[in-house]
Scaffold this motif. Structure first.
Motif, PDB file in Angstrom:
ATOM      1  N   VAL A 159      -6.443   3.300  -2.467  1.00 31.51           N
ATOM      2  CA  VAL A 159      -7.609   2.433  -2.278  1.00 31.51           C
ATOM      3  C   VAL A 159      -8.701   3.212  -1.553  1.00 31.51           C
ATOM      4  O   VAL A 159      -8.414   4.180  -0.851  1.00 31.51           O
ATOM      5  N   ASN A 160      -9.952   2.763  -1.742  1.00 34.60           N
ATOM      6  CA  ASN A 160     -11.024   3.427  -0.986  1.00 34.60           C
ATOM      7  C   ASN A 160     -11.184   2.743   0.366  1.00 34.60           C
ATOM      8  O   ASN A 160     -10.429   1.822   0.703  1.00 34.60           O
ATOM      9  N   GLU A 161     -12.194   3.189   1.112  1.00 32.24           N
ATOM     10  CA  GLU A 161     -12.351   2.676   2.482  1.00 32.24           C
ATOM     11  C   GLU A 161     -12.561   1.172   2.514  1.00 32.24           C
ATOM     12  O   GLU A 161     -12.185   0.500   3.469  1.00 32.24           O
ATOM     13  N   GLU A 162     -13.177   0.646   1.449  1.00 36.77           N
ATOM     14  CA  GLU A 162     -13.436  -0.807   1.411  1.00 36.77           C
ATOM     15  C   GLU A 162     -12.213  -1.596   0.956  1.00 36.77           C
ATOM     16  O   GLU A 162     -12.250  -2.820   0.913  1.00 36.77           O
ATOM     17  N   GLY A 163     -11.159  -0.900   0.576  1.00 32.77           N
ATOM     18  CA  GLY A 163      -9.953  -1.600   0.152  1.00 32.77           C
ATOM     19  C   GLY A 163      -9.950  -1.901  -1.338  1.00 32.77           C
ATOM     20  O   GLY A 163      -9.156  -2.710  -1.818  1.00 32.77           O
ATOM     21  N   LEU A 164     -10.833  -1.235  -2.095  1.00 36.47           N
ATOM     22  CA  LEU A 164     -10.839  -1.437  -3.552  1.00 36.47           C
ATOM     23  C   LEU A 164      -9.853  -0.454  -4.186  1.00 36.47           C
ATOM     24  O   LEU A 164      -9.860   0.736  -3.847  1.00 36.47           O
ATOM     25  N   ILE A 165      -9.050  -0.961  -5.114  1.00 34.82           N
ATOM     26  CA  ILE A 165      -8.036  -0.101  -5.741  1.00 34.82           C
ATOM     27  C   ILE A 165      -8.727   0.952  -6.611  1.00 34.82           C
ATOM     28  O   ILE A 165      -9.584   0.618  -7.430  1.00 34.82           O
ATOM     29  N   GLN A 166      -8.367   2.235  -6.424  1.00 31.57           N
ATOM     30  CA  GLN A 166      -8.956   3.316  -7.198  1.00 31.57           C
ATOM     31  C   GLN A 166      -7.984   3.857  -8.231  1.00 31.57           C
ATOM     32  O   GLN A 166      -8.369   4.134  -9.353  1.00 31.57           O
ATOM     33  N   LEU A 167      -6.738   3.996  -7.818  1.00 30.13           N
ATOM     34  CA  LEU A 167      -5.731   4.558  -8.726  1.00 30.13           C
ATOM     35  C   LEU A 167      -4.403   3.828  -8.508  1.00 30.13           C
ATOM     36  O   LEU A 167      -4.099   3.441  -7.379  1.00 30.13           O
ATOM     37  N   VAL A 168      -3.668   3.684  -9.592  1.00 33.15           N
ATOM     38  CA  VAL A 168      -2.302   3.148  -9.445  1.00 33.15           C
ATOM     39  C   VAL A 168      -1.407   3.951 -10.368  1.00 33.15           C
ATOM     40  O   VAL A 168      -1.907   4.538 -11.332  1.00 33.15           O
ATOM     41  N   ASN A 169      -0.120   4.004 -10.085  1.00 34.01           N
ATOM     42  CA  ASN A 169       0.768   4.709 -11.018  1.00 34.01           C
ATOM     43  C   ASN A 169       1.577   3.702 -11.845  1.00 34.01           C
ATOM     44  O   ASN A 169       1.488   2.488 -11.629  1.00 34.01           O
ATOM     45  N   ALA A 170       2.335   4.252 -12.799  1.00 36.84           N
ATOM     46  CA  ALA A 170       3.081   3.390 -13.724  1.00 36.84           C
ATOM     47  C   ALA A 170       4.037   2.466 -12.980  1.00 36.84           C
ATOM     48  O   ALA A 170       4.258   1.315 -13.383  1.00 36.84           O
ATOM     49  N   GLN A 171       4.614   2.971 -11.846  1.00 38.77           N
ATOM     50  CA  GLN A 171       5.576   2.165 -11.085  1.00 38.77           C
ATOM     51  C   GLN A 171       4.909   0.906 -10.515  1.00 38.77           C
ATOM     52  O   GLN A 171       5.539  -0.135 -10.387  1.00 38.77           O
ATOM     53  N   THR A 172       3.612   1.050 -10.176  1.00 42.89           N
ATOM     54  CA  THR A 172       2.884  -0.110  -9.637  1.00 42.89           C
ATOM     55  C   THR A 172       2.736  -1.174 -10.729  1.00 42.89           C
ATOM     56  O   THR A 172       2.926  -2.369 -10.483  1.00 42.89           O
ATOM     57  N   VAL A 173       2.402  -0.696 -11.940  1.00 37.68           N
ATOM     58  CA  VAL A 173       2.252  -1.620 -13.068  1.00 37.68           C
ATOM     59  C   VAL A 173       3.571  -2.369 -13.274  1.00 37.68           C
ATOM     60  O   VAL A 173       3.597  -3.586 -13.434  1.00 37.68           O
ATOM     61  N   LYS A 174       4.657  -1.597 -13.183  1.00 41.38           N
ATOM     62  CA  LYS A 174       5.986  -2.179 -13.415  1.00 41.38           C
ATOM     63  C   LYS A 174       6.337  -3.201 -12.326  1.00 41.38           C
ATOM     64  O   LYS A 174       6.848  -4.275 -12.614  1.00 41.38           O
ATOM     65  N   MET A 175       6.019  -2.851 -11.081  1.00 40.86           N
ATOM     66  CA  MET A 175       6.425  -3.721  -9.980  1.00 40.86           C
ATOM     67  C   MET A 175       5.604  -5.019  -9.925  1.00 40.86           C
ATOM     68  O   MET A 175       6.144  -6.092  -9.748  1.00 40.86           O
ATOM     69  N   PHE A 176       4.271  -4.877 -10.105  1.00 45.26           N
ATOM     70  CA  PHE A 176       3.427  -6.055  -9.901  1.00 45.26           C
ATOM     71  C   PHE A 176       3.094  -6.811 -11.186  1.00 45.26           C
ATOM     72  O   PHE A 176       2.643  -7.946 -11.129  1.00 45.26           O
ATOM     73  N   GLY A 177       3.300  -6.151 -12.344  1.00 42.19           N
ATOM     74  CA  GLY A 177       3.116  -6.849 -13.609  1.00 42.19           C
ATOM     75  C   GLY A 177       1.676  -6.868 -14.114  1.00 42.19           C
ATOM     76  O   GLY A 177       1.416  -7.367 -15.203  1.00 42.19           O
TER      77      GLY A 177
END
Ligand code: ADP
Length: 513
Positions: A159-177
């Motif tokens: 995430v950047n300083e403001e808390g906006l998501i910048q990058l995620v990996n495949a595991q994140t997609v799998k975990m959160f759906g």
């Protein structure tokens, strides 16, 4: 000086010279070649500065801006000298021409000095080939980073300083759906609401580390939070948040681990522990009640046995008194045995009764152990003197919640045992000491007696257990059992460290309050 003043006064005065056309003999071709060439040079020199200024205004990242301006001024001035050269063919403005040349000369030298000054800096600038190589290298590094991110076993959210998501990996997609597109540029609280305040905490730490000049690379915070899947399901996660310095500024990387199973396991262990504790308590209560019953039995039995034993012993003694020598010698001997045995039995029963009485009916109170031990030593005065015992006593504590009679008997048992089991041929030395350990007073009675072999060091605390024949060392084997019960009555325990032939140290603990 006069000439200078006159120069500026007559700056626009053209009466002193003829125009250039009239100065010497010009053919048309020669004159116009001169004029057109000068005007061409002037127009070119006049245009270049505009191009330079346009370039600077477009390139916000351009460096050495002052040099560009100086250069533009220098070219403009050079152009102006050519312009005035052409003008003098009709208007002999030689003074202005000279002034323009002087200005050109000054600007030229300022430019040269400035170039010399910035030259070392200019050398540090990377060439376009170097820049390309760097871009290539960065691309590779970025690719490597993305590969690492993708290859990580755990979900990672950047995430950047403001808390906006910048990058995620495949595991994140799998975990959160969620898909990547649904997550990128969204506030990270969509995945973990409490990550926003955690982010502030990390930023705060980075700020204070920077202020102290510590650097922030070591900072990382690990916390257990709740995650939310796209289905709305809430589950426990462990998040490790750490700073990530990037080209785009300070980012934070959150490594996430699903700890649902661990939490479930913890719950199971907690329940099992609570269950076990319940069972132990129940069992302890059962044992305590059984113990009480046994103590009660020992008390009643020893108490009630005393009377018939008294009678038996009385009549046997009477028998011996009245019939001794009147029966045959074997009968006399038998009667002696019965008298001795009933005497011993009386002692045993009395000891048993004393044992079961420990702690009964007595109130705990404040006890000064120094006074108490002095009383014990006074009681044992004769035996101490008879055996030439040397007794050393360290300062002992004041106990606020102790059973004085029982404690006295404990010290008495230990000291008299140390005297009884002394080593022949040397002066018996006994040292009584105490020290504080973890909420307990630990007392010790150390002697230089015969010692006890390892295998007997636990057995001696069991009631009626003795290691020697009564003919060698007198006693009933109840003293240490007594001592154990007294230590336990005070919330403590008793044990011995001993070396045969060297001596024994008996330790017992008493809870401080
Ligand atoms: P008793 O002294 O009546 O035999 P205790 O219960 O006091 O009974 O002691 C049990 C046994 O422990 C003793 O018979 C003796 O063998 C051993 N013992 C106790 N104190 C000492 C000591 N200070 N040094 C060597 N042996 C000891």
């Amino acid at each position: 000086m006069k000439q200078v003043v006159e120069f500026f006064e007559k700056l626009l005065d053209m009466s002193d010279w003829p125009s250039r056309w009239k100065c010497g003999t010009w053919t048309d071709f020669h004159g116009w070649l001169y004029i057109i060439s000068d005007l061409l040079v002037w127009s070119a020199y006049f245009t270049i500065p505009f191009i330079i200024i346009k370039y600077i205004s477009k390139r916000h990242d351009a460096r050495f801006i002052r040099l560009y301006f100086l250069f533009a001024g220098f070219i403009l001035a050079c152009g102006a000298t050519h312009f005035f050269d052409a003008v003098t063919f009709w208007f002999p403005v030689y003074r202005i021409n000279a002034l323009v040349r002087a200005i050109t000369g000054i600007i030229s030298w300022i430019t040269i000095f400035y170039i010399i000054k910035v030259l070392p800096m200019a050398f540090t600038l990377r060439s376009s080939a170097e820049l390309e190589a760097e871009v290539e290298q960065r691309k590779k590094a970025e690719e490597k980073f993305r590969n690492l991110l993708e290859g990580a076993p755990d979900p990672i959210v950047i995430v950047n300083e403001e808390g906006l998501i910048q990058l995620v990996n495949a595991q994140t997609v799998k975990m959160f759906g969620y898909t990547r597109n649904e997550m990128v540029n969204q506030k990270v609280c969509m995945l973990m609401p409490m990550l926003m305040p955690m982010r502030l905490e990390v930023l705060e730490q980075i700020k204070s580390a920077d202020q102290q000049g510590d650097g922030s690379s070591h900072i990382s915070i690990k916390e257990e939070l709740m995650g939310t899947r796209n289905t709305g399901e809430v589950f426990p996660v462990e998040v490790c948040l750490s700073p990530l310095i990037t080209e785009e500024g300070l980012w934070l990387s959150a490594a996430i681990r699903d700890i649902s199973k661990m939490k479930q396991m913890e719950r199971t262990i907690r329940e099992a522990n609570a269950n076990l504790e319940r069972k132990v308590k129940q069992r302890t209560a059962e044992l305590e009640s059984k113990n009480k019953e046994l103590e009660q039995f020992a008390y009643v039995a020893s108490h009630d046995l005393q009377e018939p034993l008294q009678t038996t012993s009385g009549f046997v003694q009477l028998l011996r008194k009245q019939y001794h020598g009147r029966l045959d010698p074997t009968a006399d001997q038998y009667i002696d045995y019965v008298v001795q045995s009933s005497g011993r039995m009386k002692t045993l029963i009395k000891d048993l009764l004393d044992y079961s009485r420990i702690g009964r009916g007595n109130e705990s109170r404040q006890v000064d152990c120094n006074v108490l031990v002095q009383e014990v030593l006074a009681d044992l005065h004769n035996v101490i003197v008879e055996n030439g015992v040397y007794i050393k006593t360290s300062p002992l504590p004041m106990l606020y919640n102790a059973y004085a009679t029982e404690l006295k008997s404990l010290f008495q048992n230990l000291v008299s045992n140390s005297i009884k089991f002394r080593k022949p041929g040397i002066t018996p030395v006994i040292h009584i000491d105490a020290k504080q350990t973890n909420g307990f007073w630990q007392f010790s009675v150390k002697d230089n007696g015969i010692g006890i072999e390892d295998q007997y060091q636990e057995r001696i605390f069991v009631i009626f257990q003795r290691l020697h024949n009564r003919s060698i060392y007198d006693g009933s084997g109840i003293g240490l059992a007594h001592s154990k019960k007294i230590a336990e009555l005070h919330g403590g325990k008793i044990w011995v460290q001993s070396e045969p032939g060297v001596g024994s140290t008996f330790y017992f603990t008493i809870a401080e309050n």
